[in-house]
Design a protein around this motif. Sequence first.
Motif, PDB file in Angstrom:
ATOM      1  N   PRO A 183       0.835  -1.212   0.000  1.00  0.00           N
ATOM      2  CA  PRO A 183       0.000   0.000   0.000  1.00  0.00           C
ATOM      3  C   PRO A 183       0.863   1.253   0.000  1.00  0.00           C
ATOM      4  N   ALA A 184       0.466   2.215  -0.824  1.00  0.00           N
ATOM      5  CA  ALA A 184       1.259   3.446  -0.969  1.00  0.00           C
ATOM      6  C   ALA A 184       0.475   4.635  -0.421  1.00  0.00           C
ATOM      7  N   ARG A 185       1.203   5.598   0.115  1.00  0.00           N
ATOM      8  CA  ARG A 185       0.624   6.865   0.571  1.00  0.00           C
ATOM      9  C   ARG A 185       1.393   7.991  -0.118  1.00  0.00           C
ATOM     10  N   THR A 186       0.686   8.931  -0.662  1.00  0.00           N
ATOM     11  CA  THR A 186       1.315  10.139  -1.183  1.00  0.00           C
ATOM     12  C   THR A 186       0.997  11.271  -0.207  1.00  0.00           C
ATOM     13  N   VAL A 187       2.031  11.866   0.350  1.00  0.00           N
ATOM     14  CA  VAL A 187       1.822  12.915   1.359  1.00  0.00           C
ATOM     15  C   VAL A 187       2.184  14.270   0.757  1.00  0.00           C
ATOM     16  N   PHE A 188       1.432  15.290   1.168  1.00  0.00           N
ATOM     17  CA  PHE A 188       1.666  16.666   0.737  1.00  0.00           C
ATOM     18  C   PHE A 188       1.943  17.487   1.991  1.00  0.00           C
ATOM     19  N   LEU A 189       3.200  17.796   2.203  1.00  0.00           N
ATOM     20  CA  LEU A 189       3.578  18.535   3.412  1.00  0.00           C
ATOM     21  C   LEU A 189       3.113  19.979   3.294  1.00  0.00           C
ATOM     22  N   GLU A 190       2.647  20.524   4.404  1.00  0.00           N
ATOM     23  CA  GLU A 190       2.107  21.874   4.363  1.00  0.00           C
ATOM     24  C   GLU A 190       3.150  22.924   4.767  1.00  0.00           C
ATOM     25  N   SER A 191       3.480  22.972   6.051  1.00  0.00           N
ATOM     26  CA  SER A 191       4.387  24.037   6.492  1.00  0.00           C
ATOM     27  C   SER A 191       5.702  23.527   7.043  1.00  0.00           C
ATOM     28  N   GLN A 192       5.777  22.227   7.340  1.00  0.00           N
ATOM     29  CA  GLN A 192       6.968  21.715   8.008  1.00  0.00           C
ATOM     30  C   GLN A 192       8.048  21.293   7.016  1.00  0.00           C
ATOM     31  N   TRP A 193       8.525  22.262   6.236  1.00  0.00           N
ATOM     32  CA  TRP A 193       9.632  21.993   5.322  1.00  0.00           C
ATOM     33  C   TRP A 193      10.402  23.277   5.076  1.00  0.00           C
ATOM     34  N   ARG A 194      11.634  23.125   4.638  1.00  0.00           N
ATOM     35  CA  ARG A 194      12.469  24.298   4.375  1.00  0.00           C
ATOM     36  C   ARG A 194      13.438  23.977   3.250  1.00  0.00           C
ATOM     37  N   VAL A 195      13.573  24.905   2.321  1.00  0.00           N
ATOM     38  CA  VAL A 195      14.538  24.756   1.234  1.00  0.00           C
ATOM     39  C   VAL A 195      15.936  25.040   1.791  1.00  0.00           C
ATOM     40  N   LEU A 196      16.871  24.154   1.488  1.00  0.00           N
ATOM     41  CA  LEU A 196      18.262  24.321   1.940  1.00  0.00           C
ATOM     42  C   LEU A 196      19.057  24.988   0.829  1.00  0.00           C
ATOM     43  N   GLU A 197      19.085  26.328   0.867  1.00  0.00           N
ATOM     44  CA  GLU A 197      19.741  27.080  -0.204  1.00  0.00           C
ATOM     45  C   GLU A 197      21.250  26.848  -0.195  1.00  0.00           C
ATOM     46  N   ASN A 198      21.797  26.791  -1.396  1.00  0.00           N
ATOM     47  CA  ASN A 198      23.254  26.720  -1.592  1.00  0.00           C
ATOM     48  C   ASN A 198      23.900  25.567  -0.811  1.00  0.00           C
ATOM     49  N   MET A 199      23.206  24.449  -0.745  1.00  0.00           N
ATOM     50  CA  MET A 199      23.760  23.304  -0.025  1.00  0.00           C
ATOM     51  C   MET A 199      23.234  22.017  -0.629  1.00  0.00           C
ATOM     52  N   LYS A 200      24.145  21.169  -1.053  1.00  0.00           N
ATOM     53  CA  LYS A 200      23.745  19.861  -1.582  1.00  0.00           C
ATOM     54  C   LYS A 200      23.653  18.905  -0.390  1.00  0.00           C
ATOM     55  N   ALA A 201      22.545  19.028   0.362  1.00  0.00           N
ATOM     56  CA  ALA A 201      22.373  18.254   1.594  1.00  0.00           C
ATOM     57  C   ALA A 201      22.290  16.766   1.291  1.00  0.00           C
ATOM     58  N   GLN A 202      22.920  15.980   2.140  1.00  0.00           N
ATOM     59  CA  GLN A 202      22.965  14.541   1.903  1.00  0.00           C
ATOM     60  C   GLN A 202      22.529  13.732   3.126  1.00  0.00           C
ATOM     61  N   TYR A 203      22.894  14.190   4.343  1.00  0.00           N
ATOM     62  CA  TYR A 203      22.614  13.427   5.553  1.00  0.00           C
ATOM     63  C   TYR A 203      22.025  14.339   6.616  1.00  0.00           C
ATOM     64  N   VAL A 204      21.280  13.732   7.529  1.00  0.00           N
ATOM     65  CA  VAL A 204      20.690  14.504   8.628  1.00  0.00           C
ATOM     66  C   VAL A 204      20.775  13.685   9.917  1.00  0.00           C
ATOM     67  N   ALA A 205      21.063  14.379  11.033  1.00  0.00           N
ATOM     68  CA  ALA A 205      20.999  13.779  12.374  1.00  0.00           C
ATOM     69  C   ALA A 205      20.048  14.627  13.192  1.00  0.00           C
ATOM     70  N   VAL A 206      19.167  13.978  13.958  1.00  0.00           N
ATOM     71  CA  VAL A 206      18.131  14.720  14.669  1.00  0.00           C
ATOM     72  C   VAL A 206      18.069  14.305  16.128  1.00  0.00           C
ATOM     73  N   ASN A 207      17.480  15.192  16.940  1.00  0.00           N
ATOM     74  CA  ASN A 207      17.197  14.906  18.346  1.00  0.00           C
ATOM     75  C   ASN A 207      15.849  15.526  18.679  1.00  0.00           C
ATOM     76  N   GLY A 208      14.826  14.686  18.730  1.00  0.00           N
ATOM     77  CA  GLY A 208      13.487  15.175  19.003  1.00  0.00           C
ATOM     78  C   GLY A 208      13.306  15.675  20.410  1.00  0.00           C
ATOM     79  N   ILE A 209      14.118  15.159  21.365  1.00  0.00           N
ATOM     80  CA  ILE A 209      14.002  15.621  22.752  1.00  0.00           C
ATOM     81  C   ILE A 209      14.470  17.070  22.864  1.00  0.00           C
TER      82      ILE A 209
END
Length: 798
Positions: free
Chosen positions: A696-722
Amino acid sequence: MPAFRQVGEKQLPQEIIFMAWSPKRDLIALANKVGEVLLHRLANFQRVWSLPPNENTGKEVTALAWRPDGKILAFGLADTKRVILCDVEKPESLHSFSVDAPVTYMHWMEVTEESSVLTSFYNAEDESNLLLPKLPALPKNYSTTAKIFSEEKSDEIMKLLGDVRLNALVLGGSSGFIEVYAYGMYKIATVTGVAGSCLGLCFSSDLKSLSVITEVQVSPDSAPEITYFQLDTSLLSVYLPEVTRMARKFTHISTLLQYIKLSLTCMCEAWEEILMQMDSRLTKFVQEKNTTTSVQDEFMQLLLWGKASLELQALLMNQLTVKGLKKLGQSIESSYSSIQKLVISHLQSGSEALLYHLSELKGMASWKQKYESLGLDAAGIEDAITAVGSFILKANELLQVIDSSMKNFKAFFRWLYVAMLRMSEDHVLPELNKMTQKDITFVADFLTEHFNEAPDLYNRKGKYFNVERVGQYLKDEDDDLVSPPNTEGNQWFNFLQNSTHLKESPLLFPYYPQKSLHFVKRRMEGIIDQCLQKPADVIGKSVHQAVCMCLYKGSKSEDSTPRLFKLPFMWNDKSSNLHYVLFTMLESSLSKIYILRRHTDVSRSANNGLLSVDFGNFLNNSINESSDTGFYSCVDAHFYDDETITVVLKENAEQEGKERILAQLPLSSVYVDEDQEREFSLNSNKRLDEQSDDIPARTVFLESQWRVLENMKAQYVAVNGIRKVSCVLSSNLRHVRVFEMDVEDDGEAEEEEEEEETTPIVGDEHEELTLSAVNHNSMCGGSAEADETEEHESSLDS
């Protein structure tokens, strides 16, 4: 206003290959390509400290993990096959241990399961603190000892043990290597039966399930297969209170063994090579002299008649000298005194504490209903207690040898000093000139016992004499003692030898008169390790495979740039004990996210499901030139918290100038239709990528929780939700940006920045830490070390 507030950006001098956020503080740990481990803070991505690679630890970092309380960082090294536990406050190794295979992934989790038995154990005061005296701090003037036992940081050992609540460091490596270490220190499980090299693993917080994803190389010519395993670890869950108690004892014992080892290291450093000068000079004297008279006779003539041969006179006056003899005497006395203090205050206290904890463990093993299933063996622990007793006996023997040697050398050097003064016709003080018949007899006995020539000794030690008797106990050699203690005439020893039944009694510790202290210590360590290894084997064998799912074929050739992360990643939803697995399968140019949801209780099939996620067109037309390029591939992803995934996306028709995107994907937007989720029926005989059309597939359309990373070929991300932060790394592995993920209005943001500038650094217990930071420009190409400044930064726990 763009989503997520950027709070730092840096161009780093070395390529970053691993990064991990601290779970409790705004700190991120990095490992770079040259083997350096660094700690940076959120504010402007300033550096707190760096731990350069060295020969003792290693140079090839392969994994990072934080202890759940954020006070200790663990990292694995492939070249030395070691795991290092490092202090968050300073770049110091608190503890390290060897593993059988290079670690490729590590996960440090804390048990959140509660029960009345556990709560009472957590709240009870450790009886050993009440019954045992505090271990004396090791002297700080010895260079090779660990900092954790030094005078300034004698309480650091409690930092290693951490909270009473059980936490476990899980290690995964090549060839199915998986081990679990309680409190990150002592092994409690060796898991077998998992094939391949570990790419990711996760222990459920209730200890019921261990999920592992491996890369299995079926044949040299084919591409590796990525496989998901879910292992049933219910034995740990059922016996959680017992496992916690046992693990606590194991870590105490492991710590005490380290303390004894370092105490012995201090003793070896206190024993100076200058003590061997008498032996080497006497040997040289034998080789050069022309007369047939023995060295013992030469000294006896000097003692009885007050006259020395010309050759002995030359040895004493030209090679040894009056001043040299005085210095040698002071050196021996100082050295022996230091060793004596270390044996009494450190070796004996550490050994007694070890006996206490092993005896407690033996009592636990006797409660077979509780501990037999965990592999705790009373007979093995009894052997360990006996081995500690033998070590204490050998330490007491060393004390007797030191005491005897100090008396002998004192009398010998006093007599020889006066004799040499007479040879040089110097004035001899009246108090030195007095020598009773008893003193003469004492020196004569010393010469008789210690100055015998032993030509066979020359082949072993390169000298004919063994005047100095203490050093042989401290040499880390398997050879027997050159001069073992004289047991002749010892009534107790003779009584034991003649009594067969008493000699074999388990109440008496075995005695090894021919062996050194190092030998007995190594034997003790081996027996204790063997005794404590059994639970790890028993618990490991109880782990069995509940689910095996072949996901997809991996890439046959690795990319030229090192991979920072390899999907999948795993997360525990603590509220419902659901277990999510996140991974990607490359399908032509489109990389979808696949989310597998399983219950940690492997006996249950409810709430298990698999979905694929597509990202719809959610950028506006000013950035997207055409609507048909509005689908995105996932470059990297992490679970931000129980309900959200953080992703880095790129457009499928990516062209020059197209920017990459950092976005938050709520799981609530994915799991919206439970009925449709259950439609997928897995065929276990096929790989998952061969059944992708049925997922089963879901197509999601993000509303406000995104940001364009200008001038950066982003490849990896590390996060801490706490801590609500993320760090994005570019494809060249040197350019990083740090974001706060919960956006506030401008007024609040400015207030927080002002607070960060004025608040001193505090830890979780509001203890002031002194952490060094680096100027903002220091990491931009130049030498980082040259621009380091010591200053207080913003609060770690804001």
